[in-house]
Enzyme design. Structure first.
Site, PDB file in Angstrom:
ATOM      1  N   ASP A 125       0.798  -1.247   0.000  1.00 43.55           N
ATOM      2  CA  ASP A 125       0.000   0.000   0.000  1.00 43.55           C
ATOM      3  C   ASP A 125       0.824   1.287   0.000  1.00 43.55           C
ATOM      4  O   ASP A 125       0.245   2.349  -0.206  1.00 43.55           O
ATOM      5  CB  ASP A 125      -0.918   0.106   1.239  1.00 43.55           C
ATOM      6  CG  ASP A 125      -2.129  -0.797   1.149  1.00 43.55           C
ATOM      7  OD1 ASP A 125      -2.301  -1.451   0.114  1.00 43.55           O
ATOM      8  OD2 ASP A 125      -2.886  -0.853   2.136  1.00 43.55           O
ATOM      9  N   CYS A 137     -15.613  -8.642 -16.915  1.00 44.77           N
ATOM     10  CA  CYS A 137     -16.860  -8.048 -16.404  1.00 44.77           C
ATOM     11  C   CYS A 137     -17.983  -8.198 -17.429  1.00 44.77           C
ATOM     12  O   CYS A 137     -19.156  -8.304 -17.057  1.00 44.77           O
ATOM     13  CB  CYS A 137     -16.665  -6.563 -16.095  1.00 44.77           C
ATOM     14  SG  CYS A 137     -15.856  -6.256 -14.509  1.00 44.77           S
ATOM     15  N   CYS A 153     -22.002  -7.025 -17.343  1.00 40.34           N
ATOM     16  CA  CYS A 153     -22.468  -6.906 -15.950  1.00 40.34           C
ATOM     17  C   CYS A 153     -22.302  -5.469 -15.446  1.00 40.34           C
ATOM     18  O   CYS A 153     -21.317  -4.796 -15.760  1.00 40.34           O
ATOM     19  CB  CYS A 153     -21.661  -7.856 -15.066  1.00 40.34           C
ATOM     20  SG  CYS A 153     -22.038  -7.722 -13.321  1.00 40.34           S
ATOM     21  N   CYS A 208     -22.283  -3.970  -9.686  1.00 44.23           N
ATOM     22  CA  CYS A 208     -21.632  -3.124  -8.684  1.00 44.23           C
ATOM     23  C   CYS A 208     -22.066  -1.669  -8.841  1.00 44.23           C
ATOM     24  O   CYS A 208     -22.315  -0.968  -7.850  1.00 44.23           O
ATOM     25  CB  CYS A 208     -20.112  -3.248  -8.776  1.00 44.23           C
ATOM     26  SG  CYS A 208     -19.452  -2.983 -10.420  1.00 44.23           S
ATOM     27  N   CYS A 226     -24.189   0.268  -5.780  1.00 47.30           N
ATOM     28  CA  CYS A 226     -23.487   1.262  -4.961  1.00 47.30           C
ATOM     29  C   CYS A 226     -24.500   2.282  -4.410  1.00 47.30           C
ATOM     30  O   CYS A 226     -25.146   2.990  -5.183  1.00 47.30           O
ATOM     31  CB  CYS A 226     -22.401   1.976  -5.776  1.00 47.30           C
ATOM     32  SG  CYS A 226     -21.620   3.285  -4.808  1.00 47.30           S
ATOM     33  N   CYS A 261     -17.595   7.714  -2.049  1.00 45.53           N
ATOM     34  CA  CYS A 261     -17.490   6.295  -1.664  1.00 45.53           C
ATOM     35  C   CYS A 261     -17.546   6.154  -0.134  1.00 45.53           C
ATOM     36  O   CYS A 261     -16.854   6.872   0.599  1.00 45.53           O
ATOM     37  CB  CYS A 261     -16.188   5.722  -2.214  1.00 45.53           C
ATOM     38  SG  CYS A 261     -15.900   4.027  -1.678  1.00 45.53           S
ATOM     39  N   CYS A 290     -16.715  -0.341   3.194  1.00 48.44           N
ATOM     40  CA  CYS A 290     -17.939  -0.805   2.536  1.00 48.44           C
ATOM     41  C   CYS A 290     -17.541  -1.940   1.593  1.00 48.44           C
ATOM     42  O   CYS A 290     -16.535  -1.841   0.898  1.00 48.44           O
ATOM     43  CB  CYS A 290     -18.565   0.350   1.757  1.00 48.44           C
ATOM     44  SG  CYS A 290     -19.875  -0.142   0.617  1.00 48.44           S
ATOM     45  N   CYS A 305     -19.961  -3.340  -3.297  1.00 52.02           N
ATOM     46  CA  CYS A 305     -19.669  -3.574  -4.719  1.00 52.02           C
ATOM     47  C   CYS A 305     -18.856  -4.858  -4.927  1.00 52.02           C
ATOM     48  O   CYS A 305     -18.755  -5.352  -6.051  1.00 52.02           O
ATOM     49  CB  CYS A 305     -18.993  -2.365  -5.361  1.00 52.02           C
ATOM     50  SG  CYS A 305     -17.498  -1.828  -4.538  1.00 52.02           S
ATOM     51  N   CYS A 349     -20.703  -8.855  -6.527  1.00 47.55           N
ATOM     52  CA  CYS A 349     -19.992  -9.266  -7.748  1.00 47.55           C
ATOM     53  C   CYS A 349     -20.127 -10.775  -7.960  1.00 47.55           C
ATOM     54  O   CYS A 349     -19.799 -11.567  -7.069  1.00 47.55           O
ATOM     55  CB  CYS A 349     -18.513  -8.870  -7.641  1.00 47.55           C
ATOM     56  SG  CYS A 349     -17.562  -9.353  -9.093  1.00 47.55           S
TER      57      CYS A 349
END
Ligand code: SF4
Ligand code: SF4
Length: 363
Positions: free
Chosen positions: A147, A201, A204, A207, A211, A227, A254, A257, A261
């Site tokens: 990160d 994806c 689709c 998500c 949201c 978000c 959260c 999303c 999936c």
């Protein structure tokens, strides 16, 4: 090109405890080109660290080749942190809040991933030395990050074939889903890169539709300011009133999303001891969080990413969640919070009381 076969590097990563490993190049990653526009639009909100620039004034995260000119390859490792607990979309108790799945673990994931990454790095170093690929006087360079590196990990994860970047902006692996912690090793070794993971994806849009705050403003593009993860973790002080209702009962992060999936429907659970959940953090009681003392906060969240929200933020978030709950039994605790010495907590509690009054009047 360093003659170590990619399969050997992947084996090293597996031996260190990673589920996936791949190699990405340093140059020509077109996804990085949109990052400056995203920053210029202010979509990163108050996350100032994302704006870090090099001496030439270029955004560091979009310019790995300049920030680490010695780097020739990026080894990307991933580990599954999913657990057997239900998804947020499968639990309905309005008296309980939601802490994001990644923050349940017994040890801070940065430490757990970095420990494994360190093993891969030292083995790679040994191999480079033993095969004579260590040019004097300084030898090869390696830098491991979880990160904190000058790069956008998920972009490199795509090019390392870990998974594609979904419309929800998460890295999704066809077999493991998207509950993945990523770690990267920048290296001066020129390694054969993998083939980028293809996008699966398709048509689709689950998500985007699910949201609650419409934070996915375009496929694969997030406005962090909207978000819930950003609002509950990174945002300090007041949360804009118009966004509070959409936050539902989320108190830290959260998962919606990812929960919706289809690629996570059969995501396997990790067996790693460090990633097993602390039971108290799965769907915790809102009242407990709202009235937590500093000592209890320190004790409960020792070594947990939840500390990032700070006690004030967590109590603020719990107040919002109570206001969204429609549960009238929260009125006494919210009245106490409305008189709290922390002005942020007090203001959000007053807002929550108003929400409960509106809810009662309309029921
Ligand atoms: S984490 Fe939650 S708020 Fe953020 S984009 Fe996903 S569903 Fe929306
Ligand atoms: S929910 Fe659908 S569109 Fe969103 S990331 Fe998953 S597969 Fe892609």
């Amino acid at each position: 090109m360093f003659a170590l076969p990619p399969s050997r590097i992947k084996q090293l990563a597996r031996e260190a405890g990673f589920d996936l490993c791949g190699i990405a190049p340093v140059h020509n990653l077109r996804e990085l080109e949109v990052f400056p526009t995203w920053i210029a639009a202010g979509r990163h909100g108050e996350m100032k660290y994302m704006e870090a620039r090099d001496e030439a004034g270029e955004l560091k995260r979009a310019a790995l080749a300049r920030v680490a000119p010695w780097a020739r390859s990026v080894v990307v490792c991933a580990i599954n942190y999913n657990t057997a607990q239900p998804y947020s979309t499968q639990t309905e108790d309005a008296t309980r809040g939601w802490i994001s799945r990644y923050a349940w673990s017994r040890e801070d994931y940065h430490d757990a991933v970095m420990r494994r990454l360190g093993k891969v790095e030292s083995k790679l170093r040994e191999l480079a030395d033993s095969t004579g690929h260590c040019p004097p006087p300084t030898g090869h360079c390696f830098r491991s990050y979880v990160d904190t590196g000058p790069l956008i990990e998920r972009v490199f994860a795509k090019y390392a074939s870990i998974g594609w970047i979904g419309k929800n902006t998460c890295v999704i692996n066809q077999k493991l889903g998207s509950w993945l912690f990523l770690g990267v090793i920048l290296t001066s070794l020129e390694l054969a890169p993998d083939i980028p993971a293809p996008d699966r994806c398709g048509t689709c849009t689950r998500c985007i539709v699910a949201c609650p705050t419409q934070a996915i403003v375009a496929p694969g593009e997030l406005d962090a300011r909207l978000c819930i993860s950003y609002l509950t973790i990174e945002k300090r002080g007041e949360i804009p009133p118009q966004l509070r209702a959409g936050m539902g009962r989320h108190v830290f992060g959260c998962d919606i999303c990812q929960d919706v999936c289809p690629w996570n429907r059969k995501a396997p659970a990790s067996q790693e001891p460090e990633f097993q959940p602390r039971e108290a953090l799965v769907n915790p009681a809102l009242e407990w969080l709202a009235e937590m003392t500093p000592e209890e906060f320190r004790e409960t969240f020792r070594g947990s990413p939840v500390r990032r929200a700070k006690l004030s933020g967590l109590r603020r978030n719990a107040a919002i969640a109570m206001g969204n709950s429609g549960v009238q039994k929260f009125v006494p605790v919210l009245e106490r919070l409305a008189a709290d010495s922390d002005p942020t907590v007090a203001e959000h509690a007053r807002w929550a009381l108003k929400q409960l009054r509106i809810n009662l009047a309309s029921s």
